[in-house]
Design a protein around this motif. Structure first.
Motif: not given
Length: 381
Positions: A376-381
């Motif tokens: 999720s964190l990678v997607y948000l970036h």
């Protein structure tokens, strides 16, 4: 006449038979592969180097394909740690146990630089070998256990080598325990053992050519709460996943469920962006004992922490719970603090932190949640 004819025939055909025999034997020998051929020449060409550069956390080594034994890392390990380097040249033992390359034959080649750490029983020294840094652990007379014992000897016994040597037995046993544990445990959460030498209980000298018991480890950097907080968001999650994997291994190790009794930040280092444990002499697999039956009340009763059931006089599962409790206090509450993450991740973070507060030993479930958080964190970036 008949006997003479037989002897004459034998004299004629015997050389032929001998010739055929040796011809067949030579043919058979020439077709047998020479297993050792080429190994010595290939080994002799190996450069006497330790690491491609200093501070490589995972010792890489290869040998000629026809050698008696060799260790080959997985593809992921090769990508992570680079090309293999051998340090076995000129030594008969030639890497007896996987990545063990320092033995009593070559350990004296390490040049001690300075003391970089100490505990109750051991001292750690910075060492250099072929330009690479390693850590050398040994017992010396300056350590608390040995020093107090030596100071307590009567004056008449202080020059008695036998009585002095007894002061080093217990500290040396602790170092030997650490060496033996690392031979039986296999997880990158442990500081890598590069070699050791066991000669005797004698520990008065720090000369590596004669010291009794010496262990050589990879070099790491100190760990602190500030360093944990200073990691990137992605690295905080990766370190958390690594630690969960490590404590899962401790709970299901080949030696049983292991407990880290002396759990503190000083016993962990950062090696190539990975948190590793450096001190194993206070690890054991003893679950606390308990009373499964109360004679006074004639009833069964619980006497284990964490609401565990007493089974056959033991609080099974206690070690895993205690490790998670200490890990949460020492690591996870600093690595998974919501204020360091985007607001959209708060719900997932709260779920993970709740499991950690409850000392969940459903390691696979926690790992899945951390992986989902990282994605999720990678997607948000």
């Amino acid at each position: 006449m008949k006997r003479r004819e037989i002897l004459r025939c034998l004299m004629v055909f015997l050389p032929l038979l001998i010739y055929l025999y040796f011809a067949v034997m030579l043919e058979l020998i020439s077709n047998v592969p020479e297993q050792g051929k080429g190994v010595t020449s290939q080994t002799d060409t190996i450069q006497k180097t330790f690491f491609e550069k200093t501070n490589i956390s995972y010792l890489q080594q290869t040998k000629a394909p026809d050698a008696d034994f060799y260790w080959k890392p997985s593809l992921s390990e090769r990508k992570k740690y680079g090309k293999f380097m051998s340090v076995c040249k000129e030594y008969q033992s030639k890497c007896l146990y996987e990545n063990i390359v320092f033995t009593c034959e070559n350990i004296k080649s390490i040049k001690l630089q300075e003391k970089i750490g100490h505990g109750v029983t051991k001292q750690a020294f910075l060492g250099l070998f072929e330009g690479a840094e390693v850590v050398v652990k040994m017992v010396t007379r300056h350590q608390k256990e040995a020093r107090e014992c030596l100071d307590g000897l009567p004056n008449r016994d202080r020059s008695d080598n036998l009585k002095r040597s007894k002061c080093f037995v217990f500290p040396t046993m602790k170092l030997m325990k650490e060496i033996l544990l690392l031979h039986q445990l296999n997880h990158e959460g442990f500081l890598r053992l590069h070699g050791y030498c066991v000669r005797s209980e004698e520990s008065e000298s720090t000369d590596l050519s004669e010291h009794g018991v010496v262990a050589v480890f990879e070099r790491g950097t100190s760990l602190s709460i500030e360093k944990l907080k200073g990691l990137s968001k992605e690295d905080k999650i990766r370190q958390s996943m690594h630690l969960i994997s490590f404590f899962q291994y401790l709970a299901n190790s080949p030696l049983g469920s292991l407990r880290v009794r002396d759990f503190k930040m000083d016993h962990f280092l950062m090696v190539n962006s990975t948190i590793k444990m450096i001190d194993l002499d206070d690890i054991d697999n003893l679950e606390p004992s308990c009373d499964a039956y109360s004679i006074e009340s004639n009833t069964k009763r619980r006497s284990c922490e964490y609401n565990l059931t007493c089974e056959m006089g033991l609080c099974n599962g206690h070690n895993a719970k205690r490790n998670m409790e200490r890990a949460n206090e020492l690591f996870f509450r600093h690595l998974l603090t919501p204020e360091f993450f985007p607001r959209k991740c708060f719900k997932m973070l709260e779920d993970i932190n709740q499991r950690l507060r409850e000392l969940s030993v459903n390691y696979h479930g926690v790992l899945r949640s951390l992986k989902k958080l990282l994605d999720s964190l990678v997607y948000l970036h």
